[in-house]
Design a protein around this motif. Structure first.
Motif, PDB file in Angstrom:
ATOM      1  N   PHE A 105       0.838  -1.204   0.000  1.00  0.00           N
ATOM      2  CA  PHE A 105       0.000   0.000   0.000  1.00  0.00           C
ATOM      3  C   PHE A 105       0.874   1.256   0.000  1.00  0.00           C
ATOM      4  CE2 PHE A 105      -2.136   3.371   2.401  1.00  0.00           C
ATOM      5  CZ  PHE A 105      -3.290   3.536   1.648  1.00  0.00           C
ATOM      6  N   ILE A 106       1.873   1.287   0.883  1.00  0.00           N
ATOM      7  CA  ILE A 106       2.765   2.451   0.976  1.00  0.00           C
ATOM      8  C   ILE A 106       3.563   2.620  -0.312  1.00  0.00           C
ATOM      9  CG2 ILE A 106       4.818   3.347   2.163  1.00  0.00           C
ATOM     10  CD1 ILE A 106       3.580   2.124   4.753  1.00  0.00           C
ATOM     11  N   ASN A 107       4.098   1.531  -0.828  1.00  0.00           N
ATOM     12  CA  ASN A 107       4.852   1.612  -2.088  1.00  0.00           C
ATOM     13  C   ASN A 107       3.983   2.138  -3.218  1.00  0.00           C
ATOM     14  OD1 ASN A 107       7.291   0.720  -1.098  1.00  0.00           O
ATOM     15  ND2 ASN A 107       6.914  -1.412  -1.613  1.00  0.00           N
ATOM     16  N   HIS A 108       2.765   1.644  -3.311  1.00  0.00           N
ATOM     17  CA  HIS A 108       1.884   2.030  -4.422  1.00  0.00           C
ATOM     18  C   HIS A 108       1.404   3.480  -4.297  1.00  0.00           C
ATOM     19  CE1 HIS A 108      -1.004   1.574  -7.649  1.00  0.00           C
ATOM     20  NE2 HIS A 108      -1.924   2.098  -6.865  1.00  0.00           N
ATOM     21  N   ASN A 109       1.033   3.889  -3.091  1.00  0.00           N
ATOM     22  CA  ASN A 109       0.415   5.206  -2.916  1.00  0.00           C
ATOM     23  C   ASN A 109       1.387   6.339  -2.614  1.00  0.00           C
ATOM     24  OD1 ASN A 109      -2.445   4.612  -3.285  1.00  0.00           O
ATOM     25  ND2 ASN A 109      -2.157   3.307  -1.504  1.00  0.00           N
ATOM     26  N   PHE A 110       2.542   6.034  -2.060  1.00  0.00           N
ATOM     27  CA  PHE A 110       3.427   7.114  -1.628  1.00  0.00           C
ATOM     28  C   PHE A 110       4.826   7.079  -2.243  1.00  0.00           C
ATOM     29  CE2 PHE A 110       0.426   6.343   1.883  1.00  0.00           C
ATOM     30  CZ  PHE A 110      -0.253   7.541   1.820  1.00  0.00           C
ATOM     31  N   LEU A 111       5.298   5.908  -2.652  1.00  0.00           N
ATOM     32  CA  LEU A 111       6.663   5.812  -3.142  1.00  0.00           C
ATOM     33  C   LEU A 111       6.773   5.641  -4.651  1.00  0.00           C
ATOM     34  CD1 LEU A 111       8.158   3.539  -0.338  1.00  0.00           C
ATOM     35  CD2 LEU A 111       8.139   6.035  -0.470  1.00  0.00           C
TER      36      LEU A 111
END
Length: 135
Positions: A105-111
């Protein structure tokens, strides 16, 4: 010395059978110590099944909530007497699966770069499989 190994295996097998026949084991099978974790295994199984799906479907809030839930119940399963190792295994599996989903989720939405994300979204189908390229 070679004859001792079959005797030890036979003794271990007999102890296992006797344990399975015991009243204590039958009572364990009819307890919430057994059926609670068995019912709970649906959560980590669903999370593991979703690991290969498109990360756009991941809810960050729900993933965080399930991580916290599993952390609390891992501690509970360890502290309750007698220890409930089946419940502990269920929640450590769920915590690991949810942490994996949270990372996705973090990789997809923020990174991930916005241009790469829109290009990746355009080339995937709703099942998460890459679309066939036309040449």
């Amino acid at each position: 010395m070679a004859q001792q190994a079959p005797k030890a295996a036979a003794g271990l097998g007999q102890r296992l059978v006797n344990n399975l026949k015991s009243k204590d084991f039958r009572e364990y099978l009819m307890s919430t110590h057994f059926w609670g974790p068995i019912a709970n295994w649906g959560i980590p199984i669903a999370a593991l099944a979703d690991i290969r799906k498109n990360p756009e479907i991941i809810s960050g809030k729900m993933t965080l909530a399930l991580c916290l839930y599993s952390a609390v119940f891992m501690r509970f399963a360890w502290k309750v007497q007698p220890r409930n190792l089946l419940l502990f295994a269920c929640h450590i599996t769920n915590f690991t699966a949810q942490a994996t989903q949270g990372t996705r989720f973090i990789n997809h939405n923020f990174l991930t770069d916005k241009s790469k994300k829109t290009a990746a979204t355009a080339t995937t189908t709703t099942t998460g499989a890459p679309a066939k390229a036309t040449a």
